[in-house]
Design an enzyme around this catalytic site. Structure first.
Site, mmCIF file in Angstrom:
data_model
loop_
_atom_site.group_PDB
_atom_site.id
_atom_site.type_symbol
_atom_site.label_atom_id
_atom_site.label_comp_id
_atom_site.label_asym_id
_atom_site.label_seq_id
_atom_site.Cartn_x
_atom_site.Cartn_y
_atom_site.Cartn_z
ATOM 1 N N HIS A 69 0.827 -1.212 0.000
ATOM 2 C CA HIS A 69 0.000 0.000 0.000
ATOM 3 C C HIS A 69 0.863 1.264 0.000
ATOM 4 C CE1 HIS A 69 -2.853 3.078 0.953
ATOM 5 N NE2 HIS A 69 -2.262 3.273 2.116
ATOM 6 N N HIS A 95 3.991 6.576 5.714
ATOM 7 C CA HIS A 95 2.778 7.240 6.184
ATOM 8 C C HIS A 95 1.908 6.424 7.129
ATOM 9 C CE1 HIS A 95 0.528 5.281 2.832
ATOM 10 N NE2 HIS A 95 -0.520 5.493 3.593
ATOM 11 N N GLU A 99 0.938 5.557 12.648
ATOM 12 C CA GLU A 99 -0.444 5.258 13.001
ATOM 13 C C GLU A 99 -0.664 3.786 13.357
ATOM 14 O OE1 GLU A 99 -4.841 5.839 10.976
ATOM 15 O OE2 GLU A 99 -3.050 6.081 9.760
ATOM 16 N N ASP A 100 0.015 2.901 12.664
ATOM 17 C CA ASP A 100 -0.316 1.476 12.754
ATOM 18 C C ASP A 100 0.688 0.595 13.476
ATOM 19 O OD1 ASP A 100 -2.547 2.095 11.260
ATOM 20 O OD2 ASP A 100 -1.693 1.409 9.369
#
Length: 142
Positions: A69, A95, A99-100
């Site tokens: 991705h 990116h 966040e993950d």
């Protein structure tokens, strides 16, 4: 939502990526060389390796490794939006890490890469959380 680009949405099930990490990077590096040789491939390689390492063992709903991705996002930026700078390409690859991925922080991105790249990653993360409703997310969004 109005779209301002011409590329097809990611079709991960039919993507050429996700079978060989090195071949995928070679594809990215070759596209960069064709489009803008001023992009620092050492920084891009470091961001790519960071992305692959920190998303290791994580898969999209399609079954493809998660790193595909961010790789696709970087290619879209290069090919469709004609944004050709090292920091933007690196930020694309990074990116989703803040966040993950547990333990990956904005500060770590700044330390490993640069404050500029950390600001870009932080900005994209804030946009994703504040402007995209669950109804607008694609089916394969994880």
């Amino acid at each position: 939502m109005e779209l301002f680009y011409e590329f097809e949405p990611e079709d991960e099930a039919n993507s050429q990526f996700g079978y060989d990490v090195e071949e995928d990077f070679t594809y990215l590096a070759n596209r960069i060389a064709e489009i803008d040789s001023s992009i620092d491939l050492n920084v891009v390689r470091k961001a790519y390796d960071f992305c692959v390492f920190h998303h290791n063992g994580v898969f999209r709903k399609s079954g493809k490794p998660y790193y595909t991705h961010p790789l696709s996002v970087a290619l879209i930026l290069l090919q469709e939006f004609t944004i050709h700078d090292t920091a933007s390409i690196a930020a694309c690859l990074l990116h989703d890490t803040v966040e993950d991925v547990f333990g990956v922080t904005r500060e770590l991105i700044a330390e490993e890469f640069s404050e500029e790249i950390a600001e870009m990653v932080d900005g994209v993360t804030k946009i994703a959380h504040s402007q995209i409703s669950n109804d607008e997310k694609p089916d394969d969004f994880t």
